[in-house]
Write a protein that holds these residues in place. Structure first.
Motif, PDB file in Angstrom:
ATOM      1  N   THR A   1       0.838  -1.203   0.000  1.00  0.00           N
ATOM      2  CA  THR A   1       0.000   0.000   0.000  1.00  0.00           C
ATOM      3  C   THR A   1       0.874   1.254   0.000  1.00  0.00           C
ATOM      4  O   THR A   1       0.527   2.239  -0.645  1.00  0.00           O
ATOM      5  CB  THR A   1      -1.021   0.021   1.164  1.00  0.00           C
ATOM      6  OG1 THR A   1      -0.343  -0.124   2.401  1.00  0.00           O
ATOM      7  CG2 THR A   1      -2.062  -1.062   0.991  1.00  0.00           C
ATOM      8  N   ALA A   2       2.017   1.204   0.682  1.00  0.00           N
ATOM      9  CA  ALA A   2       2.948   2.338   0.640  1.00  0.00           C
ATOM     10  C   ALA A   2       3.480   2.550  -0.772  1.00  0.00           C
ATOM     11  O   ALA A   2       3.797   3.673  -1.164  1.00  0.00           O
ATOM     12  CB  ALA A   2       4.099   2.119   1.619  1.00  0.00           C
ATOM     13  N   ALA A   3       3.531   1.468  -1.555  1.00  0.00           N
ATOM     14  CA  ALA A   3       4.037   1.549  -2.928  1.00  0.00           C
ATOM     15  C   ALA A   3       2.952   1.933  -3.931  1.00  0.00           C
ATOM     16  O   ALA A   3       3.242   2.123  -5.104  1.00  0.00           O
ATOM     17  CB  ALA A   3       4.661   0.212  -3.327  1.00  0.00           C
ATOM     18  N   GLY A   4       1.681   2.046  -3.487  1.00  0.00           N
ATOM     19  CA  GLY A   4       0.636   2.499  -4.397  1.00  0.00           C
ATOM     20  C   GLY A   4      -0.575   1.603  -4.521  1.00  0.00           C
ATOM     21  O   GLY A   4      -1.539   1.955  -5.208  1.00  0.00           O
ATOM     22  N   ALA A   5      -0.571   0.423  -3.890  1.00  0.00           N
ATOM     23  CA  ALA A   5      -1.751  -0.444  -3.919  1.00  0.00           C
ATOM     24  C   ALA A   5      -2.783   0.091  -2.920  1.00  0.00           C
ATOM     25  O   ALA A   5      -2.461   0.904  -2.051  1.00  0.00           O
ATOM     26  CB  ALA A   5      -1.375  -1.880  -3.556  1.00  0.00           C
ATOM     27  N   THR A   6      -4.018  -0.377  -3.035  1.00  0.00           N
ATOM     28  CA  THR A   6      -5.095   0.006  -2.125  1.00  0.00           C
ATOM     29  C   THR A   6      -5.551  -1.237  -1.374  1.00  0.00           C
ATOM     30  O   THR A   6      -5.818  -2.269  -1.993  1.00  0.00           O
ATOM     31  CB  THR A   6      -6.296   0.565  -2.920  1.00  0.00           C
ATOM     32  OG1 THR A   6      -5.837   1.671  -3.708  1.00  0.00           O
ATOM     33  CG2 THR A   6      -7.412   1.006  -2.010  1.00  0.00           C
ATOM     34  N   ALA A   7      -5.640  -1.142  -0.059  1.00  0.00           N
ATOM     35  CA  ALA A   7      -6.118  -2.277   0.734  1.00  0.00           C
ATOM     36  C   ALA A   7      -7.594  -2.511   0.420  1.00  0.00           C
ATOM     37  O   ALA A   7      -8.377  -1.574   0.345  1.00  0.00           O
ATOM     38  CB  ALA A   7      -5.925  -2.006   2.220  1.00  0.00           C
ATOM     39  N   LYS A   8      -7.977  -3.770   0.200  1.00  0.00           N
ATOM     40  CA  LYS A   8      -9.377  -4.118  -0.041  1.00  0.00           C
ATOM     41  C   LYS A   8      -9.932  -4.915   1.127  1.00  0.00           C
ATOM     42  O   LYS A   8     -10.903  -4.512   1.743  1.00  0.00           O
ATOM     43  CB  LYS A   8      -9.527  -4.906  -1.343  1.00  0.00           C
ATOM     44  CG  LYS A   8     -10.991  -5.269  -1.640  1.00  0.00           C
ATOM     45  CD  LYS A   8     -11.138  -5.939  -2.980  1.00  0.00           C
ATOM     46  CE  LYS A   8     -12.534  -6.150  -3.460  1.00  0.00           C
ATOM     47  NZ  LYS A   8     -13.545  -6.588  -2.581  1.00  0.00           N
ATOM     48  N   GLU A   9      -9.322  -6.036   1.435  1.00  0.00           N
ATOM     49  CA  GLU A   9      -9.767  -6.912   2.521  1.00  0.00           C
ATOM     50  C   GLU A   9      -8.634  -6.977   3.544  1.00  0.00           C
ATOM     51  O   GLU A   9      -7.546  -7.465   3.239  1.00  0.00           O
ATOM     52  CB  GLU A   9     -10.051  -8.303   1.933  1.00  0.00           C
ATOM     53  CG  GLU A   9     -10.558  -9.322   2.908  1.00  0.00           C
ATOM     54  CD  GLU A   9     -10.759 -10.681   2.235  1.00  0.00           C
ATOM     55  OE1 GLU A   9     -11.579 -11.430   2.746  1.00  0.00           O
ATOM     56  OE2 GLU A   9     -10.086 -10.985   1.226  1.00  0.00           O
ATOM     57  N   PRO A  10      -8.854  -6.476   4.764  1.00  0.00           N
ATOM     58  CA  PRO A  10      -7.775  -6.485   5.760  1.00  0.00           C
ATOM     59  C   PRO A  10      -7.393  -7.914   6.152  1.00  0.00           C
ATOM     60  O   PRO A  10      -8.178  -8.854   5.970  1.00  0.00           O
ATOM     61  CB  PRO A  10      -8.369  -5.727   6.949  1.00  0.00           C
ATOM     62  CG  PRO A  10      -9.840  -5.817   6.784  1.00  0.00           C
ATOM     63  CD  PRO A  10     -10.106  -5.943   5.309  1.00  0.00           C
TER      64      PRO A  10
END
Length: 117
Positions: free
Chosen positions: A82-91
């Motif tokens: 996520t720090a690299a640009g992905a988005t969290a969907k399911e924790p």
């Protein structure tokens, strides 16, 4: 092994509309009977891979197959990607037996699965 390394894709989950029919097809394809065979999940283990069948896409609501990358620390990997640009969907959450899973979405909208344990 650091949090940034992976053990590769070892699990692929497939949403199916007819579990019995899909089970027969995948058993024929893989040449083995399922190791897990229930009304909500059928799983095959073959050649170091786990292939799972989810009726109706399962609780995740999958509409396409999803590859799960095996990692030593799923929460650290979610933070890293996520720090690299992905988005969290399911924790990250426990799906039984100490196995933690999570999903993220890459910048192009692809769903990536992460599994620990």
């Amino acid at each position: 092994m650091t949090a940034s390394s992976t053990q590769g894709v070892k699990t692929v989950l497939h949403p199916v509309s007819d579990l019995a029919q899909a089970k027969a097809v995948y058993a024929a394809l893989l040449g083995v009977e399922p190791q897990t065979d229930g009304p909500h999940y059928v799983g095959f283990d073959v050649a170091g891979q786990h292939i799972g069948l989810l009726p109706g896409g399962g609780p995740q609501g999958l509409t396409t197959p999803v590859a799960y990358w095996h990692v030593p620390d799923v929460e650290a990997k979610v933070a890293e990607v996520t720090a690299a640009g992905a988005t969290a969907k399911e924790p990250a959450h426990d799906v039984g037996g100490g196995r933690l899973v999570a999903t993220v979405i890459d910048p192009d909208g692809n769903l990536l699965g992460l599994v620990q344990g």
